[in-house]
Design an enzyme around this catalytic site. Sequence first.
Site, PDB file in Angstrom:
ATOM      1  N   ASN A 112       0.853  -1.187   0.000  1.00  0.00           N
ATOM      2  CA  ASN A 112       0.000   0.000   0.000  1.00  0.00           C
ATOM      3  C   ASN A 112       0.889   1.237   0.000  1.00  0.00           C
ATOM      4  O   ASN A 112       2.027   1.187   0.458  1.00  0.00           O
ATOM      5  CB  ASN A 112      -0.864  -0.001   1.268  1.00  0.00           C
ATOM      6  CG  ASN A 112      -1.793   1.193   1.335  1.00  0.00           C
ATOM      7  OD1 ASN A 112      -2.438   1.557   0.334  1.00  0.00           O
ATOM      8  ND2 ASN A 112      -1.885   1.827   2.494  1.00  0.00           N
ATOM      9  N   HIS A 114       0.846   5.106   1.545  1.00  0.00           N
ATOM     10  CA  HIS A 114       0.134   5.910   2.530  1.00  0.00           C
ATOM     11  C   HIS A 114       0.768   7.306   2.556  1.00  0.00           C
ATOM     12  O   HIS A 114       1.998   7.426   2.574  1.00  0.00           O
ATOM     13  CB  HIS A 114       0.243   5.257   3.914  1.00  0.00           C
ATOM     14  CG  HIS A 114      -0.445   6.051   4.972  1.00  0.00           C
ATOM     15  ND1 HIS A 114      -1.815   6.070   5.102  1.00  0.00           N
ATOM     16  CD2 HIS A 114       0.038   6.886   5.923  1.00  0.00           C
ATOM     17  CE1 HIS A 114      -2.135   6.878   6.097  1.00  0.00           C
ATOM     18  NE2 HIS A 114      -1.037   7.383   6.615  1.00  0.00           N
ATOM     19  N   SER A 141       4.780   6.779   2.310  1.00  0.00           N
ATOM     20  CA  SER A 141       5.456   5.515   2.622  1.00  0.00           C
ATOM     21  C   SER A 141       4.802   4.395   1.831  1.00  0.00           C
ATOM     22  O   SER A 141       3.575   4.348   1.718  1.00  0.00           O
ATOM     23  CB  SER A 141       5.284   5.170   4.116  1.00  0.00           C
ATOM     24  OG  SER A 141       5.683   6.232   4.946  1.00  0.00           O
ATOM     25  N   ASP A 150      -2.262   0.623   8.314  1.00  0.00           N
ATOM     26  CA  ASP A 150      -1.093   1.502   8.086  1.00  0.00           C
ATOM     27  C   ASP A 150       0.088   1.174   9.012  1.00  0.00           C
ATOM     28  O   ASP A 150       0.860   2.066   9.391  1.00  0.00           O
ATOM     29  CB  ASP A 150      -1.475   2.988   8.275  1.00  0.00           C
ATOM     30  CG  ASP A 150      -2.578   3.414   7.326  1.00  0.00           C
ATOM     31  OD1 ASP A 150      -2.681   2.841   6.228  1.00  0.00           O
ATOM     32  OD2 ASP A 150      -3.351   4.323   7.695  1.00  0.00           O
TER      33      ASP A 150
HETATM   34  C1  GRF Z   1      -2.946   8.662  -2.762  1.00  0.00           C
HETATM   35  O1  GRF Z   1      -2.667   9.954  -2.399  1.00  0.00           O
HETATM   36  C2  GRF Z   1      -2.471   7.674  -1.721  1.00  0.00           C
HETATM   37  O2  GRF Z   1      -1.558   8.219  -0.846  1.00  0.00           O
HETATM   38  C3  GRF Z   1      -3.708   7.326  -0.962  1.00  0.00           C
HETATM   39  O3  GRF Z   1      -4.760   7.479  -1.858  1.00  0.00           O
HETATM   40  C4  GRF Z   1      -4.419   8.406  -2.888  1.00  0.00           C
HETATM   41  C5  GRF Z   1      -4.784   7.796  -4.192  1.00  0.00           C
HETATM   42  O4  GRF Z   1      -4.705   8.672  -5.262  1.00  0.00           O
HETATM   43  N1  GRF Z   1      -3.573   6.001  -0.420  1.00  0.00           N
HETATM   44  P1  GRF Z   1      -4.819   8.142  -6.756  1.00  0.00           P
HETATM   45  O5  GRF Z   1      -6.158   7.435  -6.897  1.00  0.00           O
HETATM   46  O6  GRF Z   1      -3.667   7.216  -7.008  1.00  0.00           O
HETATM   47  O7  GRF Z   1      -4.772   9.380  -7.601  1.00  0.00           O
END
Ligand code: GRF
Length: 223
Positions: A112, A114, A141, A150
């Site tokens: 993931n 984050h 991260s 997370d």
């Molecule tokens: C990202 O900013 C990520 O950090 C979070 O969700 C957002 C997804 O954005 N987990 P996208 O759909 O990739 O534009």
Amino acid sequence: MSDPEGFRIAVLISGGGTNLQAIIDAVRDGSIPGTITRVISNRPGAGGLERAARAGIATEVIDHRIFSSRPDYDRALAERLDTAQPDLIVLAGFMRILGDAFVGRFLGRLINIHPSLLPAYRGLHTHERALEAGERHHGCSVHYVIPELDAGPVIAQAAVAIQSGETADTLARRVQAMEHRLYPEVVRWIAEGRVALDGDRVRQDGQYPPVPPCLTEATADAS
Ligand code: GRF
């Protein structure tokens, strides 16, 4: 027989899919040695579905609203993923909490991104919280997913220095720009077999780094 698709990547999304796009681009330009074999969204209108379709990637919607319980949803998702046989499942803005059984089934193959320098600011509204706390740095991260939210072992991070007059919006944009550099890089390392989860630690190039590698705006610009 060797698999012509090589390293198989599934991406789970809920929204616009800018991180998905960064990974699509890195596969297309050959930086990631693998294939995105499936993009799955829990939201029918997610913009990322169009990005995937444009790139000729098979898409699927598994709408969480038609399932009566979280375990039912997780089971359906796991079954669909099993048919895609991914080597890696990339959560890219997938806004669903996945249950213990799902995470256990795919442990070590599930990552993931984050938007914070974990372990700081787990959960939501990370940019606002970092600004309110008067942090000098913020970032993102990439981590292996474990049942606790997370909290899984961090593979790598990217940091930005908070500037005077910074707002949650400007900070979000700068962090996202770094996400788009960091995420494809980490996917590449995993596809190349350089990074793996070993127990509760990340093995990287045969070592166990005491702190995760961290990209900065300066190092990213230099590369
Ligand atoms: C990202 O900013 C990520 O950090 C979070 O969700 C957002 C997804 O954005 N987990 P996208 O759909 O990739 O534009």
